[in-house]
Design a protein around this motif. Structure first.
Motif, PDB file in Angstrom:
ATOM      1  N   ILE A 275       3.909  10.473  -6.573  1.00 34.96           N
ATOM      2  CA  ILE A 275       4.958  10.913  -7.497  1.00 34.96           C
ATOM      3  C   ILE A 275       4.377  11.170  -8.883  1.00 34.96           C
ATOM      4  O   ILE A 275       4.689  12.179  -9.529  1.00 34.96           O
ATOM      5  N   ALA A 276       3.495  10.284  -9.341  1.00 39.18           N
ATOM      6  CA  ALA A 276       2.883  10.454 -10.657  1.00 39.18           C
ATOM      7  C   ALA A 276       2.049  11.734 -10.715  1.00 39.18           C
ATOM      8  O   ALA A 276       2.113  12.481 -11.699  1.00 39.18           O
ATOM      9  N   MET A 277       1.276  12.010  -9.676  1.00 38.45           N
ATOM     10  CA  MET A 277       0.455  13.222  -9.649  1.00 38.45           C
ATOM     11  C   MET A 277       1.326  14.473  -9.601  1.00 38.45           C
ATOM     12  O   MET A 277       1.005  15.487 -10.231  1.00 38.45           O
ATOM     13  N   THR A 278       2.435  14.418  -8.861  1.00 32.25           N
ATOM     14  CA  THR A 278       3.349  15.555  -8.789  1.00 32.25           C
ATOM     15  C   THR A 278       3.963  15.831 -10.154  1.00 32.25           C
ATOM     16  O   THR A 278       4.010  16.986 -10.604  1.00 32.25           O
ATOM     17  N   LEU A 279       4.413  14.788 -10.820  1.00 34.40           N
ATOM     18  CA  LEU A 279       5.001  14.963 -12.146  1.00 34.40           C
ATOM     19  C   LEU A 279       3.975  15.485 -13.149  1.00 34.40           C
ATOM     20  O   LEU A 279       4.281  16.355 -13.978  1.00 34.40           O
ATOM     21  N   LEU A 280       2.765  14.971 -13.065  1.00 40.67           N
ATOM     22  CA  LEU A 280       1.701  15.442 -13.949  1.00 40.67           C
ATOM     23  C   LEU A 280       1.398  16.918 -13.706  1.00 40.67           C
ATOM     24  O   LEU A 280       1.247  17.699 -14.650  1.00 40.67           O
ATOM     25  N   SER A 281       1.320  17.316 -12.445  1.00 43.81           N
ATOM     26  CA  SER A 281       1.026  18.721 -12.149  1.00 43.81           C
ATOM     27  C   SER A 281       2.161  19.624 -12.615  1.00 43.81           C
ATOM     28  O   SER A 281       1.915  20.712 -13.145  1.00 43.81           O
ATOM     29  N   LEU A 282       3.414  19.189 -12.459  1.00 43.57           N
ATOM     30  CA  LEU A 282       4.546  19.977 -12.956  1.00 43.57           C
ATOM     31  C   LEU A 282       4.503  20.108 -14.475  1.00 43.57           C
ATOM     32  O   LEU A 282       4.764  21.186 -15.026  1.00 43.57           O
ATOM     33  N   ALA A 283       4.152  19.032 -15.144  1.00 41.72           N
ATOM     34  CA  ALA A 283       4.050  19.079 -16.609  1.00 41.72           C
ATOM     35  C   ALA A 283       2.943  20.023 -17.048  1.00 41.72           C
ATOM     36  O   ALA A 283       3.110  20.795 -17.998  1.00 41.72           O
ATOM     37  N   LEU A 284       1.806  19.996 -16.360  1.00 41.91           N
ATOM     38  CA  LEU A 284       0.700  20.889 -16.709  1.00 41.91           C
ATOM     39  C   LEU A 284       1.047  22.355 -16.455  1.00 41.91           C
ATOM     40  O   LEU A 284       0.678  23.231 -17.243  1.00 41.91           O
ATOM     41  N   VAL A 285       1.765  22.623 -15.383  1.00 36.88           N
ATOM     42  CA  VAL A 285       2.188  24.000 -15.101  1.00 36.88           C
ATOM     43  C   VAL A 285       3.157  24.475 -16.174  1.00 36.88           C
ATOM     44  O   VAL A 285       3.042  25.598 -16.683  1.00 36.88           O
ATOM     45  N   ALA A 286       4.110  23.622 -16.540  1.00 37.93           N
ATOM     46  CA  ALA A 286       5.063  23.991 -17.591  1.00 37.93           C
ATOM     47  C   ALA A 286       4.343  24.232 -18.916  1.00 37.93           C
ATOM     48  O   ALA A 286       4.647  25.193 -19.640  1.00 37.93           O
ATOM     49  N   PHE A 287       3.391  23.389 -19.230  1.00 38.04           N
ATOM     50  CA  PHE A 287       2.597  23.532 -20.454  1.00 38.04           C
ATOM     51  C   PHE A 287       1.809  24.839 -20.435  1.00 38.04           C
ATOM     52  O   PHE A 287       1.763  25.575 -21.418  1.00 38.04           O
ATOM     53  N   SER A 288       1.218  25.148 -19.313  1.00 45.62           N
ATOM     54  CA  SER A 288       0.444  26.379 -19.171  1.00 45.62           C
ATOM     55  C   SER A 288       1.343  27.604 -19.307  1.00 45.62           C
ATOM     56  O   SER A 288       0.983  28.576 -19.966  1.00 45.62           O
ATOM     57  N   LEU A 289       2.512  27.561 -18.696  1.00 51.58           N
ATOM     58  CA  LEU A 289       3.437  28.688 -18.803  1.00 51.58           C
ATOM     59  C   LEU A 289       3.953  28.856 -20.232  1.00 51.58           C
ATOM     60  O   LEU A 289       4.136  29.978 -20.708  1.00 51.58           O
ATOM     61  N   ALA A 290       4.173  27.739 -20.900  1.00 53.07           N
ATOM     62  CA  ALA A 290       4.684  27.799 -22.270  1.00 53.07           C
ATOM     63  C   ALA A 290       3.638  28.355 -23.236  1.00 53.07           C
ATOM     64  O   ALA A 290       3.977  29.067 -24.176  1.00 53.07           O
ATOM     65  N   LEU A 291       2.379  28.034 -23.013  1.00 54.30           N
ATOM     66  CA  LEU A 291       1.328  28.443 -23.936  1.00 54.30           C
ATOM     67  C   LEU A 291       0.498  29.605 -23.433  1.00 54.30           C
ATOM     68  O   LEU A 291      -0.428  30.049 -24.121  1.00 54.30           O
ATOM     69  N   GLY A 292       0.796  30.117 -22.274  1.00 55.27           N
ATOM     70  CA  GLY A 292      -0.023  31.171 -21.665  1.00 55.27           C
ATOM     71  C   GLY A 292      -0.239  32.369 -22.556  1.00 55.27           C
ATOM     72  O   GLY A 292      -1.361  32.835 -22.747  1.00 55.27           O
ATOM     73  N   ARG A 293       0.834  32.900 -23.119  1.00 53.25           N
ATOM     74  CA  ARG A 293       0.718  34.093 -23.966  1.00 53.25           C
ATOM     75  C   ARG A 293      -0.055  33.786 -25.245  1.00 53.25           C
ATOM     76  O   ARG A 293      -0.861  34.600 -25.698  1.00 53.25           O
ATOM     77  N   LYS A 294       0.161  32.606 -25.817  1.00 51.55           N
ATOM     78  CA  LYS A 294      -0.567  32.228 -27.037  1.00 51.55           C
ATOM     79  C   LYS A 294      -2.057  32.104 -26.755  1.00 51.55           C
ATOM     80  O   LYS A 294      -2.890  32.509 -27.566  1.00 51.55           O
ATOM     81  N   ILE A 295      -2.393  31.559 -25.622  1.00 48.20           N
ATOM     82  CA  ILE A 295      -3.809  31.422 -25.251  1.00 48.20           C
ATOM     83  C   ILE A 295      -4.427  32.804 -25.076  1.00 48.20           C
ATOM     84  O   ILE A 295      -5.539  33.068 -25.537  1.00 48.20           O
TER      85      ILE A 295
ATOM     86  N   VAL B  55       0.838  -1.199   0.000  1.00 48.07           N
ATOM     87  CA  VAL B  55       0.000   0.000   0.000  1.00 48.07           C
ATOM     88  C   VAL B  55       0.875   1.253   0.000  1.00 48.07           C
ATOM     89  O   VAL B  55       0.622   2.203  -0.753  1.00 48.07           O
ATOM     90  N   LYS B  56       1.925   1.259   0.823  1.00 52.46           N
ATOM     91  CA  LYS B  56       2.828   2.420   0.867  1.00 52.46           C
ATOM     92  C   LYS B  56       3.493   2.630  -0.480  1.00 52.46           C
ATOM     93  O   LYS B  56       3.657   3.767  -0.931  1.00 52.46           O
ATOM     94  N   ARG B  57       3.874   1.559  -1.137  1.00 48.48           N
ATOM     95  CA  ARG B  57       4.513   1.649  -2.442  1.00 48.48           C
ATOM     96  C   ARG B  57       3.550   2.242  -3.479  1.00 48.48           C
ATOM     97  O   ARG B  57       3.921   3.118  -4.263  1.00 48.48           O
ATOM     98  N   VAL B  58       2.315   1.767  -3.461  1.00 50.83           N
ATOM     99  CA  VAL B  58       1.321   2.262  -4.419  1.00 50.83           C
ATOM    100  C   VAL B  58       0.995   3.732  -4.147  1.00 50.83           C
ATOM    101  O   VAL B  58       0.926   4.541  -5.071  1.00 50.83           O
ATOM    102  N   VAL B  59       0.811   4.083  -2.890  1.00 57.17           N
ATOM    103  CA  VAL B  59       0.520   5.471  -2.538  1.00 57.17           C
ATOM    104  C   VAL B  59       1.687   6.373  -2.944  1.00 57.17           C
ATOM    105  O   VAL B  59       1.483   7.463  -3.495  1.00 57.17           O
ATOM    106  N   GLY B  60       2.898   5.933  -2.706  1.00 54.42           N
ATOM    107  CA  GLY B  60       4.072   6.702  -3.107  1.00 54.42           C
ATOM    108  C   GLY B  60       4.139   6.877  -4.608  1.00 54.42           C
ATOM    109  O   GLY B  60       4.423   7.977  -5.114  1.00 54.42           O
ATOM    110  N   PHE B  61       3.859   5.816  -5.347  1.00 53.34           N
ATOM    111  CA  PHE B  61       3.869   5.889  -6.810  1.00 53.34           C
ATOM    112  C   PHE B  61       2.813   6.862  -7.316  1.00 53.34           C
ATOM    113  O   PHE B  61       3.080   7.688  -8.188  1.00 53.34           O
ATOM    114  N   VAL B  62       1.615   6.797  -6.757  1.00 57.62           N
ATOM    115  CA  VAL B  62       0.537   7.701  -7.173  1.00 57.62           C
ATOM    116  C   VAL B  62       0.901   9.149  -6.839  1.00 57.62           C
ATOM    117  O   VAL B  62       0.677  10.050  -7.652  1.00 57.62           O
TER     118      VAL B  62
END
Length: 93
Positions: free
Chosen positions: A46-66, A37-44
């Protein structure tokens, strides 16, 4: 946990035989499940953190175009409204 005991337990269980776990085996199963359970929770997490970082980077990259796209769309709508005699900047009296 001892893999041989696990294999024996699974073989007995599939054969329909009853097998009682000892207190030590129950404790080992609980610890194994907690680790899983600890392993799965840790994996989730980490995955959510990486996803949120990717979305923030994507938003910053496209912010002016939007912003530019929205601005162009608003200008197009304003042209359509003024062509039909609708003035959105007038105040009501």
């Amino acid at each position: 946990m001892n893999l041989q005991k696990t294999a024996n337990f699974e073989a007995l269980q599939s054969a329909g035989a009853e097998y009682e776990l000892t207190d030590v085996e129950i404790q080992q199963l609980k610890e194994h499940n907690q680790k899983r359970v600890k392993r799965v929770v840790g994996f989730v997490a980490i995955a959510m953190t990486l996803l949120s970082l990717a979305l923030v980077a994507f938003s910053l990259a496209l912010g002016r175009k939007i912003d530019l796209m929205v601005e162009q769309k608003v200008e197009q709508r304003m042209e359509i409204y003024t062509a039909h005699g609708i003035n959105l900047t007038e105040t009501r009296s």
